[in-house]
Design a protein around this motif. Structure first.
Motif, mmCIF file in Angstrom:
data_model
loop_
_atom_site.group_PDB
_atom_site.id
_atom_site.type_symbol
_atom_site.label_atom_id
_atom_site.label_comp_id
_atom_site.label_asym_id
_atom_site.label_seq_id
_atom_site.Cartn_x
_atom_site.Cartn_y
_atom_site.Cartn_z
ATOM 1 N N PHE A 180 0.842 -1.196 0.000
ATOM 2 C CA PHE A 180 0.000 0.000 0.000
ATOM 3 C C PHE A 180 0.878 1.248 0.000
ATOM 4 N N SER B 91 1.638 5.231 1.206
ATOM 5 C CA SER B 91 1.533 5.885 2.506
ATOM 6 C C SER B 91 0.795 7.209 2.326
ATOM 7 N N TYR C 297 4.100 0.024 1.938
ATOM 8 C CA TYR C 297 3.829 -0.729 3.162
ATOM 9 C C TYR C 297 3.358 -2.117 2.781
ATOM 10 N N ARG D 41 -5.591 -0.004 8.866
ATOM 11 C CA ARG D 41 -5.880 1.383 8.455
ATOM 12 C C ARG D 41 -6.169 2.281 9.653
ATOM 13 N N LEU E 176 -2.204 3.973 5.829
ATOM 14 C CA LEU E 176 -2.227 3.212 4.579
ATOM 15 C C LEU E 176 -3.021 3.965 3.524
#
Ligand SMILES: Cc1cc2nc3c(=O)[nH]c(=O)nc-3n(C[C@H](O)[C@H](O)[C@H](O)COP(=O)(O)OP(=O)(O)OC[C@H]3O[C@@H](n4cnc5c(N)ncnc54)[C@H](O)[C@@H]3O)c2cc1C
Length: 166
Positions: free
Chosen positions: A31, A33, A59, A87, A92
């Motif tokens: 994911f 940032s 991530y 999250r 994220l």
């Protein structure tokens, strides 16, 4: 020598030497940032049941183990279940790829099969490294080389003999 990880039985079954191998499947996804202050270390959220690791790709969030047939269609339910919780704790952003699926080749006693198969002289195995093959692969390489060239071994090889299954 067969060192095909989760695909070892494809060849071994043709030689009537199939190992009792299971497949511990695992997923990961990257994911972006949403902050310029990136996370500086991997985090294992025990209650949330996930590991989040800052990688060059973004991530990385990883799932737990899924016990299923090796080639069953992907079912990243565990990953989907933990993303909302991740999250809440971390910045994220958008997914950067689709969930990746890997297969860990696992034998019943969680030890790899390293050595010559007695019933099939000349057939050597170095497979079944389940969760730790990145870490233990070099030791396996050294052991199999020493066994094949009939040298003294640095590791006692008996526990890893493939003949415990045949
Ligand atoms: C999600 C996940 C997380 C993991 N995390 C870790 C970790 O943190 N630390 C760790 O130590 N280990 C980890 N592992 C385990 C590690 O990846 C394996 O134990 C290791 O890759 C096993 O190495 P191998 O060479 O035996 O098999 P593999 O790495 O699976 O290699 C087998 C190779 O055989 C090839 N192949 C298949 N069929 C054929 C064919 N017919 N002809 C030619 N080539 C063929 C495949 O393409 C593959 O390249 C993880 C595994 C997964 C799935």
């Amino acid at each position: 020598m067969i060192a095909l990880g989760p695909w070892s039985n494809d060849l071994l079954s043709k030689l009537n030497c199939k190992l009792p191998m299971a497949y511990e499947r695992g997923y990961r996804q990257h994911f972006s940032s949403t902050t310029e202050q990136p996370l500086s270390r991997p985090v294992h959220d025990v209650d949330g049941s996930y590991v989040l690791t800052p990688m060059e790709q973004g991530y990385r969030i990883t799932s737990g183990v899924e016990l299923k047939e090796r080639d069953a269609p992907p079912s990243p339910n565990q990953l989907e279940a933990v993303i909302p919780s991740a999250r809440q704790a971390f910045p994220l952003g958008q997914p950067l790829d689709k969930p990746w699926l890997g297969r860990r080749p696992t034998l019943p006693d969680a030890l790899p099969a390293i050595g010559e198969v007695k019933q099939c002289p000349g057939l050597w195995l170095a497979t079944g490294h389940h969760h730790i093959g990145f870490s233990t692969g070099p030791a396996t390489g050294q052991l199999i080389a020493q066994l094949m060239s009939e040298q003294d071994t640095d590791i006692a090889p008996q526990a890893f003999s493939p003949n415990r299954f045949f």
